[in-house]
Design a protein around this motif. Structure first.
Motif, PDB file in Angstrom:
ATOM      1  N   ASN A 175       0.816  -1.218   0.000  1.00 53.41           N
ATOM      2  CA  ASN A 175       0.000   0.000   0.000  1.00 53.41           C
ATOM      3  C   ASN A 175       0.848   1.266   0.000  1.00 53.41           C
ATOM      4  O   ASN A 175       0.458   2.296  -0.569  1.00 53.41           O
ATOM      5  N   SER A 257      -7.069   7.797  -3.160  1.00 56.94           N
ATOM      6  CA  SER A 257      -5.674   7.881  -3.605  1.00 56.94           C
ATOM      7  C   SER A 257      -5.594   8.367  -5.044  1.00 56.94           C
ATOM      8  O   SER A 257      -4.705   9.149  -5.407  1.00 56.94           O
ATOM      9  N   PRO A 283      -2.451   8.693   1.604  1.00 53.87           N
ATOM     10  CA  PRO A 283      -2.140   7.278   1.356  1.00 53.87           C
ATOM     11  C   PRO A 283      -1.059   6.730   2.275  1.00 53.87           C
ATOM     12  O   PRO A 283      -1.124   5.566   2.690  1.00 53.87           O
ATOM     13  N   PHE A 340      -8.439   9.299   5.169  1.00 55.89           N
ATOM     14  CA  PHE A 340      -7.515   8.258   4.741  1.00 55.89           C
ATOM     15  C   PHE A 340      -7.129   7.358   5.915  1.00 55.89           C
ATOM     16  O   PHE A 340      -7.096   6.131   5.799  1.00 55.89           O
TER      17      PHE A 340
END
Length: 459
Positions: A175, A257, A283, A340
């Motif tokens: 990620n 994102s 992110p 996020f």
């Protein structure tokens, strides 16, 4: 005493390990752990770059000024289609490891990333048609599949007691690739470089990942696809309920994102450089806090953390609506980064729910002990390939919602109102299915999560 199992000795030609039993502590301590960790390192590398290529167009569109002739709606459509391909690719990638071998498929999947990178390098210039950008962008979606195959592969290398740590690290390291490419883009834009400079950095990294997989990774002979488990998982209502909830968490993470930078440039008039100064934070934080969601779920229960997390996501989204209407950039950025982080926590807590649900179903069938754990692991593992793919489709919906919002209202506010309603639905579903009284078989899943003996990341 039983002598330690001999070290696996894959041939240099094929690197197939014929016997692999990580649950045997003697084998694991003597030789297995070293081999598993080596494969984990290079799996993370490949998956990390896969995520970067999947989200490549989220930064390329920031380079595409008026001279490219693309409207904000065009850009959101482009990124939504890239997200769609990545979501769909997760399904076949889940089964590829058992068919081709973990090492072999990592070489192939890493090497395939050259196709979208080189193709983007060839067409990234003013005068290229939108249709061309769209078709080339679709190729980048294959990077989204690397997550599924990487998780499946690493799951086979580690014993039950180590899977949570290993898969959590594997997922988090992948990620972070989203934030990494945005940071690299920030450096390129800051140095007055163009999009081809960014691609020129990643093309050799792709080659490095594929070569490292060939040199240092292994295949495991006894990894097999359980098609029966996949069919059983697809028939189970909880697979689809958890898919819906995962749309709200991972779908939000990947969708935002792709969209964050575009919202900043189109709604707040930020330059690409100003936007990339801000976009990587969300992110990055969402990736790093994912294990926190699992830890909280271990301590307090996955259903409860997921429920309250949706309250937080709804509250942050309401702040985004207010910030958009007031045109307050600082408030907007703070709320978006918080959203996020909450999406990352939700990724961990929803994963934690799944083993408990299927373990409870095993108990309801009269299974006990290791037999119940095996049944739960089999169905939860099979369901996660499907849940992961459906969850990623949330990113498609987010970008399409932004596209329509900018077409209709000239801002993203309308989309945020829709997301607020959706998070409310996720809250209601979580409460009604897993926490509502009187106790039902579904609610019993929440009560036994901590007893399932499975980490939130094992599936």
């Amino acid at each position: 005493m039983t002598a330690p199992a001999p070290a696996p000795t894959p041939t240099s030609r094929s690197r197939w390990i014929q016997e692999w039993d990580p649950e045997d502590e003697a084998f694991w301590n003597a030789t297995g752990e070293k081999v598993a960790r080596r494969n984990l390192v290079f799996s993370v590398l490949s998956e990390h770059i896969g995520f970067s290529i999947w989200t490549l167009w989220s930064v390329l569109v920031l380079f595409m000024g008026p001279e490219y002739g693309l409207t904000p709606a065009d850009k959101f459509l482009l990124t939504s289609m890239v997200t769609l391909v990545g979501a769909v690719a997760r399904v076949p990638y889940t089964f590829a490891v058992a068919i081709f071998g973990g090492r072999n498929w990592t070489i192939v999947s890493a090497g395939l990333l050259l196709v979208p990178a080189v193709a983007a390098f060839a067409v990234m210039k003013p005068g290229t048609s939108f249709d061309t950008f769209l078709w080339i962008g679709l190729l980048a979606g294959i990077g989204g599949g690397n997550f599924a195959s990487s998780m499946t592969n690493i799951n086979a290398f580690f014993p039950l007691r180590k899977k949570g740590w290993a898969l959590g690290l594997n997922a988090g390291g992948g990620n972070v690739g989203v934030a990494a490419i945005q940071l690299v883009a920030l450096a390129v834009i800051g140095a007055n470089g163009g999009p081809r400079v960014l691609l020129g950095i990643y093309i050799p990294l792709i080659v490095v990942a594929a070569v490292c997989a060939a040199l240092f990774m292994d295949n495991i002979e006894n990894v097999r696809n359980d098609t029966g488990a996949a069919v059983d998982a697809a028939k189970d209502a909880h697979t689809w309920i958890m898919s819906f909830l995962y749309i709200g968490t991972f779908g939000s993470f990947i969708g935002y994102s792709f969209a964050f930078g575009q919202v900043l440039t189109n709604q707040f008039g930020r330059t690409p450089l100003q936007a990339t100064y801000l976009t990587f934070m969300g992110p990055l934080l969402g990736s790093l806090v994912r294990p926190v969601g699992g830890w909280l779920a271990d301590k307090y229960g996955g259903s409860k953390i997921t429920l309250y997390n949706y309250v937080g996501m709804a509250a942050a989204t309401a702040v985004l609506v207010a910030a958009g209407m007031r045109k307050s950039l600082p408030l907007f950025v703070v709320a978006f980064v918080l959203l996020f982080a909450l999406a990352g926590i939700g990724n961990g807590s929803t994963f934690k729910m799944i083993p408990g649900i299927f373990h409870t179903k095993a108990l309801a069938k009269g299974l006990e002990g290791e037999e119940a754990v095996t049944y739960g692991r089999r169905l939860s593992g099979a369901s996660m390939g499907l849940i992961g793919a459906v969850g990623a489709l949330g990113g498609v919906g987010i970008n399409l919602a932004f596209r329509q919002s900018f077409l209709s209202y000239g801002s993203g506010t309308g989309a945020f109102v829709a997301f607020l309603v959706f998070y409310g639905l996720c809250f209601a579903v979580t409460w009604a299915v897993y926490l509502r009284r009187p106790a039902a078989p579904e609610r019993a899943a929440a009560a036994t999560e901590a007893k399932a003996q499975l980490s939130y990341a094992e599936v």
